[in-house]
Structure formats: C-alpha cells, structure tokens
Scaffold this motif. Structure first.
Motif, PDB file in Angstrom:
ATOM      1  N   PHE A  17       0.939  -0.943  -0.048  1.00  0.00           N
ATOM      2  CA  PHE A  17      -0.058   0.031  -0.109  1.00  0.00           C
ATOM      3  C   PHE A  17       0.893   1.261  -0.011  1.00  0.00           C
ATOM      4  CE2 PHE A  17      -4.770  -0.901   1.282  1.00  0.00           C
ATOM      5  CZ  PHE A  17      -4.605  -2.134   0.421  1.00  0.00           C
ATOM      6  N   ALA A  18       2.160   1.362   0.740  1.00  0.00           N
ATOM      7  CA  ALA A  18       2.860   2.474   0.662  1.00  0.00           C
ATOM      8  C   ALA A  18       3.526   2.526  -0.598  1.00  0.00           C
ATOM      9  CB  ALA A  18       3.832   2.261   1.824  1.00  0.00           C
ATOM     10  N   ALA A  19       3.907   1.623  -1.160  1.00  0.00           N
ATOM     11  CA  ALA A  19       4.335   1.916  -2.715  1.00  0.00           C
ATOM     12  C   ALA A  19       3.144   2.384  -3.758  1.00  0.00           C
ATOM     13  CB  ALA A  19       4.887   0.202  -3.044  1.00  0.00           C
ATOM     14  N   ILE A  20       2.172   1.745  -3.413  1.00  0.00           N
ATOM     15  CA  ILE A  20       1.133   2.257  -4.524  1.00  0.00           C
ATOM     16  C   ILE A  20       1.071   3.693  -4.187  1.00  0.00           C
ATOM     17  CG2 ILE A  20      -1.363   2.112  -4.916  1.00  0.00           C
ATOM     18  CD1 ILE A  20      -1.127  -1.026  -4.374  1.00  0.00           C
ATOM     19  N   GLU A  21       0.770   3.980  -2.863  1.00  0.00           N
ATOM     20  CA  GLU A  21       0.490   5.489  -2.429  1.00  0.00           C
ATOM     21  C   GLU A  21       1.728   6.310  -2.983  1.00  0.00           C
ATOM     22  OE1 GLU A  21       0.031   6.007   1.652  1.00  0.00           O
ATOM     23  OE2 GLU A  21      -1.894   4.764   1.661  1.00  0.00           O
ATOM     24  N   THR A  22       3.118   5.762  -2.939  1.00  0.00           N
ATOM     25  CA  THR A  22       4.073   6.842  -3.419  1.00  0.00           C
ATOM     26  C   THR A  22       3.879   6.665  -5.244  1.00  0.00           C
ATOM     27  OG1 THR A  22       5.520   6.000  -1.895  1.00  0.00           O
ATOM     28  CG2 THR A  22       6.575   6.694  -3.885  1.00  0.00           C
ATOM     29  N   ILE A  29      -2.439  11.501  -8.720  1.00  0.00           N
ATOM     30  CA  ILE A  29      -3.603  10.714  -8.935  1.00  0.00           C
ATOM     31  C   ILE A  29      -4.157  10.601  -7.493  1.00  0.00           C
ATOM     32  CG2 ILE A  29      -4.955   8.452  -9.485  1.00  0.00           C
ATOM     33  CD1 ILE A  29      -2.370   7.910 -11.379  1.00  0.00           C
ATOM     34  N   ASP A  30      -5.640  11.042  -7.552  1.00  0.00           N
ATOM     35  CA  ASP A  30      -6.343  11.024  -6.175  1.00  0.00           C
ATOM     36  C   ASP A  30      -6.530   9.871  -5.537  1.00  0.00           C
ATOM     37  OD1 ASP A  30      -6.651  13.751  -6.190  1.00  0.00           O
ATOM     38  OD2 ASP A  30      -8.434  13.729  -7.405  1.00  0.00           O
ATOM     39  N   TYR A  31      -6.645   9.274  -4.145  1.00  0.00           N
ATOM     40  CA  TYR A  31      -6.905   8.184  -3.971  1.00  0.00           C
ATOM     41  C   TYR A  31      -7.282   8.341  -2.441  1.00  0.00           C
ATOM     42  CZ  TYR A  31      -2.510   8.298  -1.272  1.00  0.00           C
ATOM     43  OH  TYR A  31      -1.523   8.802  -0.396  1.00  0.00           O
ATOM     44  N   ASP A  32      -7.833   7.354  -1.752  1.00  0.00           N
ATOM     45  CA  ASP A  32      -8.404   7.258  -0.556  1.00  0.00           C
ATOM     46  C   ASP A  32      -7.940   5.878   0.395  1.00  0.00           C
ATOM     47  OD1 ASP A  32      -9.494   8.122   2.098  1.00  0.00           O
ATOM     48  OD2 ASP A  32     -11.424   7.095   1.498  1.00  0.00           O
ATOM     49  N   ASN A  33      -7.349   6.001   1.342  1.00  0.00           N
ATOM     50  CA  ASN A  33      -6.743   4.887   2.117  1.00  0.00           C
ATOM     51  C   ASN A  33      -7.372   4.828   3.462  1.00  0.00           C
ATOM     52  OD1 ASN A  33      -5.616   2.705   3.270  1.00  0.00           O
ATOM     53  ND2 ASN A  33      -3.663   3.263   2.588  1.00  0.00           N
ATOM     54  N   ASN A  34      -8.218   3.698   3.487  1.00  0.00           N
ATOM     55  CA  ASN A  34      -8.791   3.546   5.015  1.00  0.00           C
ATOM     56  C   ASN A  34      -8.182   2.318   5.826  1.00  0.00           C
ATOM     57  OD1 ASN A  34      -9.885   0.935   4.385  1.00  0.00           O
ATOM     58  ND2 ASN A  34     -12.003   1.444   4.365  1.00  0.00           N
ATOM     59  N   GLY A  35      -7.074   2.064   5.298  1.00  0.00           N
ATOM     60  CA  GLY A  35      -6.294   0.991   5.985  1.00  0.00           C
ATOM     61  C   GLY A  35      -6.263  -0.333   5.383  1.00  0.00           C
ATOM     62  N   ASN A  36      -7.621  -0.800   5.073  1.00  0.00           N
ATOM     63  CA  ASN A  36      -7.855  -2.145   4.371  1.00  0.00           C
ATOM     64  C   ASN A  36      -8.215  -2.040   2.932  1.00  0.00           C
ATOM     65  OD1 ASN A  36      -6.906  -3.863   6.561  1.00  0.00           O
ATOM     66  ND2 ASN A  36      -9.204  -3.561   7.357  1.00  0.00           N
ATOM     67  N   VAL A  37      -8.572  -0.852   2.485  1.00  0.00           N
ATOM     68  CA  VAL A  37      -9.220  -0.507   1.179  1.00  0.00           C
ATOM     69  C   VAL A  37      -8.413   0.725   0.871  1.00  0.00           C
ATOM     70  CG1 VAL A  37     -11.130  -0.174  -0.346  1.00  0.00           C
ATOM     71  CG2 VAL A  37     -11.528  -1.815   1.634  1.00  0.00           C
ATOM     72  N   LEU A  38      -7.983   0.694  -0.335  1.00  0.00           N
ATOM     73  CA  LEU A  38      -7.356   1.854  -1.106  1.00  0.00           C
ATOM     74  C   LEU A  38      -8.333   2.067  -2.423  1.00  0.00           C
ATOM     75  CD1 LEU A  38      -4.791   3.705  -1.320  1.00  0.00           C
ATOM     76  CD2 LEU A  38      -3.641   2.056  -2.877  1.00  0.00           C
ATOM     77  N   ILE A  50      -8.303  -1.581  -4.393  1.00  0.00           N
ATOM     78  CA  ILE A  50      -7.612  -2.328  -3.938  1.00  0.00           C
ATOM     79  C   ILE A  50      -7.832  -2.800  -2.472  1.00  0.00           C
ATOM     80  CG2 ILE A  50      -4.942  -3.138  -3.578  1.00  0.00           C
ATOM     81  CD1 ILE A  50      -4.505  -1.160  -5.930  1.00  0.00           C
ATOM     82  N   ASN A  51      -8.218  -4.037  -2.264  1.00  0.00           N
ATOM     83  CA  ASN A  51      -8.154  -4.344  -0.719  1.00  0.00           C
ATOM     84  C   ASN A  51      -7.624  -5.770  -0.310  1.00  0.00           C
ATOM     85  OD1 ASN A  51     -10.451  -5.470  -2.375  1.00  0.00           O
ATOM     86  ND2 ASN A  51     -11.250  -6.264  -0.710  1.00  0.00           N
ATOM     87  N   LYS A  52      -7.671  -5.709   1.118  1.00  0.00           N
ATOM     88  CA  LYS A  52      -7.003  -6.754   1.473  1.00  0.00           C
ATOM     89  C   LYS A  52      -7.952  -7.741   1.743  1.00  0.00           C
ATOM     90  CE  LYS A  52      -4.526  -5.808   5.229  1.00  0.00           C
ATOM     91  NZ  LYS A  52      -3.772  -5.014   6.711  1.00  0.00           N
ATOM     92  N   GLN A  53      -7.500  -9.093   1.542  1.00  0.00           N
ATOM     93  CA  GLN A  53      -8.372 -10.380   1.765  1.00  0.00           C
ATOM     94  C   GLN A  53      -7.773 -11.051   2.797  1.00  0.00           C
ATOM     95  OE1 GLN A  53     -11.827 -10.892   0.774  1.00  0.00           O
ATOM     96  NE2 GLN A  53     -11.343  -8.693  -0.262  1.00  0.00           N
ATOM     97  N   THR A  54      -7.760 -10.726   3.991  1.00  0.00           N
ATOM     98  CA  THR A  54      -7.057 -11.252   5.232  1.00  0.00           C
ATOM     99  C   THR A  54      -7.014 -12.833   5.128  1.00  0.00           C
ATOM    100  OG1 THR A  54      -7.076  -9.323   6.141  1.00  0.00           O
ATOM    101  CG2 THR A  54      -6.485 -11.151   7.514  1.00  0.00           C
ATOM    102  N   PRO A  55      -8.405 -13.231   5.278  1.00  0.00           N
ATOM    103  CA  PRO A  55      -8.907 -14.894   5.393  1.00  0.00           C
ATOM    104  C   PRO A  55      -7.854 -15.556   4.373  1.00  0.00           C
ATOM    105  CG  PRO A  55     -10.888 -13.769   5.575  1.00  0.00           C
ATOM    106  CD  PRO A  55      -9.659 -12.598   4.799  1.00  0.00           C
ATOM    107  N   MET A  56      -7.548 -15.226   3.218  1.00  0.00           N
ATOM    108  CA  MET A  56      -7.019 -16.047   2.373  1.00  0.00           C
ATOM    109  C   MET A  56      -5.655 -15.392   2.071  1.00  0.00           C
ATOM    110  SD  MET A  56      -9.983 -16.299  -0.431  1.00  0.00           S
ATOM    111  CE  MET A  56     -10.491 -14.833  -0.435  1.00  0.00           C
ATOM    112  N   HIS A  57      -4.983 -14.316   2.570  1.00  0.00           N
ATOM    113  CA  HIS A  57      -4.039 -13.784   2.586  1.00  0.00           C
ATOM    114  C   HIS A  57      -3.575 -13.305   0.910  1.00  0.00           C
ATOM    115  CE1 HIS A  57      -1.591 -15.191   6.387  1.00  0.00           C
ATOM    116  NE2 HIS A  57      -2.727 -14.741   6.657  1.00  0.00           N
TER     117      HIS A  57
END
Length: 96
Positions: A17-22, A29-38, A50-57
């Motif tokens: 997520f840090a690499a994508i934000e950079t 490019i505009d974006y919003d990051n709430n921690g699990n969803v970009l 772009i979102n994390k799918q924690t149960p499936m890694h």
C-alpha cells in the motif's frame, strides 16, 4: 494460518500500500486509504479498488475491466491466474 504468517501478510500489505501510494502521489492521482481498502479515482472519474483479503492472505484489485486476485510470491504480489505483478497491472490500468 499461524500468527507469524499473519504478521508477514500484514507487513507485506503495508509495504504494498505504501508503494502504491507513492506511485499515485508521484503521478498526482487521487486516492483514499482507510487501512484495508485503497480507492483510486482515475482521470476518467472511474474507481479502482485495492483491498486486503485477510482470510486468504490475498490482495484483490477491482476495476471496471474486472477483478484480479494477487498472492505474495517470492516477495512480489502476483496475479493468481497469469502471474503478472499487481504494480504492473495497476500501471496499465492507470496508463502510467
């Protein structure tokens, strides 16, 4: 999944997520990051999610063109179908 595997997954997601934000900031490019969803807003006013799918890694990418699933393999987030990297696919979507 073990606690250590979970930690590795979350650390890898944070790096991704840090690499994508950079990348987005460098290209204004505009974006919003709430921690699990970009949520990325393109110049055409379309959304790329772009979102994390924690149960499936996994990390999932959703766009008007469809959805993709990515798993961490040898330090890179790779598409589970065609093995391309998430960053490469994102750059194509955003025409970078």
């Amino acid at each position: 999944m073990t606690e250590q595997e979970d930690k590795h997954y979350h650390d890898a997601c944070a790096e991704l997520f840090a690499a994508i934000e950079t990348l987005l900031e460098d290209n204004e490019i505009d974006y919003d990051n709430n921690g699990n969803v970009l949520e990325i807003i393109t110049e055409e006013d379309e959304k790329v999610i772009i979102n994390k799918q924690t149960p499936m890694h996994e990390v999932w990418l959703a766009a008007r063109t469809g959805g993709k699933h990515f798993k961490l393999q040898a330090g890179e987030w790779r598409d589970t179908r065609d093995n391309t990297t998430l960053l490469a696919q994102l750059k194509l979507l955003l025409a970078l």
